[in-house]
Design an enzyme around this catalytic site. Sequence first.
Site, short mmCIF file in Angstrom:
data_model
loop_
_atom_site.label_atom_id
_atom_site.label_comp_id
_atom_site.label_asym_id
_atom_site.label_seq_id
_atom_site.Cartn_x
_atom_site.Cartn_y
_atom_site.Cartn_z
N ILE A 50 0.82 -1.21 0.00
CA ILE A 50 0.00 0.00 0.00
C ILE A 50 0.85 1.26 0.00
O ILE A 50 0.31 2.36 0.10
CB ILE A 50 -0.98 0.02 1.20
CG1 ILE A 50 -0.24 -0.18 2.52
CG2 ILE A 50 -2.05 -1.04 1.02
CD1 ILE A 50 -1.15 -0.12 3.74
N CYS A 52 5.32 2.69 -0.86
CA CYS A 52 6.73 2.34 -1.00
C CYS A 52 7.56 3.62 -1.02
O CYS A 52 7.03 4.71 -1.13
CB CYS A 52 6.98 1.53 -2.27
SG CYS A 52 6.64 2.43 -3.79
N GLY A 53 8.86 3.45 -0.87
CA GLY A 53 9.75 4.60 -0.84
C GLY A 53 11.20 4.17 -0.95
O GLY A 53 11.50 3.02 -1.26
N ASN A 54 12.10 5.10 -0.66
CA ASN A 54 13.53 4.82 -0.80
C ASN A 54 14.00 3.71 0.12
O ASN A 54 14.99 3.04 -0.18
CB ASN A 54 14.34 6.09 -0.49
CG ASN A 54 14.32 7.07 -1.65
OD1 ASN A 54 14.21 6.66 -2.80
ND2 ASN A 54 14.40 8.35 -1.34
N GLY A 56 12.12 1.07 1.53
CA GLY A 56 11.35 -0.16 1.63
C GLY A 56 9.92 0.09 1.24
O GLY A 56 9.64 0.89 0.37
N LEU A 58 5.43 -0.34 2.50
CA LEU A 58 4.39 -0.54 3.49
C LEU A 58 3.42 -1.58 2.97
O LEU A 58 3.00 -1.52 1.82
CB LEU A 58 3.65 0.77 3.76
CG LEU A 58 2.58 0.74 4.84
CD1 LEU A 58 3.23 0.63 6.21
CD2 LEU A 58 1.72 1.99 4.78
N ASP A 164 9.49 16.80 11.50
CA ASP A 164 8.83 16.50 10.22
C ASP A 164 7.34 16.82 10.26
O ASP A 164 6.50 15.98 9.94
CB ASP A 164 9.06 15.04 9.83
CG ASP A 164 8.74 14.79 8.35
OD1 ASP A 164 8.67 15.79 7.59
OD2 ASP A 164 8.55 13.63 7.95
#
EC number: 2.7.11.1
Length: 459
Positions: A50, A52-54, A56, A58, A164
């Site tokens: 559901i 994703c990113g640099n 890994g 989710l 953040d």
Amino acid sequence: MDHSNREKDDRQRTTKTMAQRNTHCSRPSGTSTSSGVLMVGPNFRVGKKIGCGNFGELRLGKNLYTNEYVAIKLEPIKSRAPQLHLEYRFYKQLGSAGEGLPQVYYFGPCGKYNAMVLELLGPSLEDLFDLCDRTFTLKTVLMIAIQLLSRMEYVHSKNLIYRDVKPENFLIGRQGNKKEHVIHIIDFGLAKEYVDPETKKHIPYREHKSLTGTARYMSINTHLGKEQSRRDDLEALGHMFMYFLRGSLPWQGLKADTLKERYQKIGDTKRNTPIEALCENFPEEMATYLRYVRRLDFFEKPDYEYLRTLFTDLFERKGYTFDYAYDWVGRPIPTPVGSVHVDSGASAITRESHTHRDRPSQQQPLRNQTTSSERRGEWEIQPSRQTNTSYLTSHLAADRHGGSVQVVSSTNGELNVDDPTGAHSNAPITAHAEVEVVEEAKCCCFFKRKRKKTAQRHK
């Protein structure tokens, strides 16, 4: 001789039976069952991706012993900038006593990945902002502000600064849950201890620091390269509150040839925008808040109660009731399938942790501000509410079921045909390109938005 053979056969049958029982009841972390279901620890079944990113991705997950959905955050063990274990440690440092923090159920290996299992929450404030035509009323903003001041005070009381602040990192609870009205704070991948755990002293003031946070909301001092402290979290909150009231901020949409120049322009515009102009046509308390937090000293402990009282007095003077009747109440809120919101156009950046896609030093085309469809995660329909198809049609989950998902209680890893965690549960986990580590082993925003084509949604 016959007696000896019978004993041997009995031992073989007993050994085989015990092995079958162990295979069924005790699963090593990150292994697949006989039906090909990927597990994290003994309890959590890994479902569809559901986000994703640099670092890994989710996954939607399910606790097979409680039948509850969870969010599973995965990071390659060999990542050159690992942050998941640090984030887990920060969650443990925060503990479970504070209101508005997701529960963390598990951390451990999952094959070649580290996995953190989290409570599944509802949509983010950015999603709800879109749902409300990108403007919140003063009452809604004040109810958000009063809660988030308490959240940030609690985080600071645990010797952490957040670093953040952005609407994507504040989520409501899931629909129908007793905490659905509570604003939660998530994603501590950029958090930092501002009190040295050994000396128990405040970290020293430093300059020439790299940018850490989300450019749209970060404090002016962060743009100037100054070390962040508690004051910067509160200033970023103030910018976010005005974003909700105004619909946008004066430093949005600035054009530049490089990202570095764009961040410079954002910082310059913030400094050159008088607080009175930023808060024009809104109650004086909004300007008072920003003046107070911008005047705080680096080492100074903010007076959280003074700031809360500023907003609660305004709330009462306006005759509002703190009934959690937010602007989105009564609107067709989709049911989220992810508790960690994916990145929006106001992406978080950090140059002290790694070389990131939004790092100012990289010469790459600037991304345009994302559309609302790109900002949202994947959704399921909640059929009990009257749905606005013009709003929902383009934002459905890739594996939608056309209605509420009926889940059959299961403790043996077998999949119900209508269970969303069964979709692609044994699909390979895709590791993304590693990034260069510059200083601290921390990541910036964990997830990128992924645009899904209509054709892909119906596969």
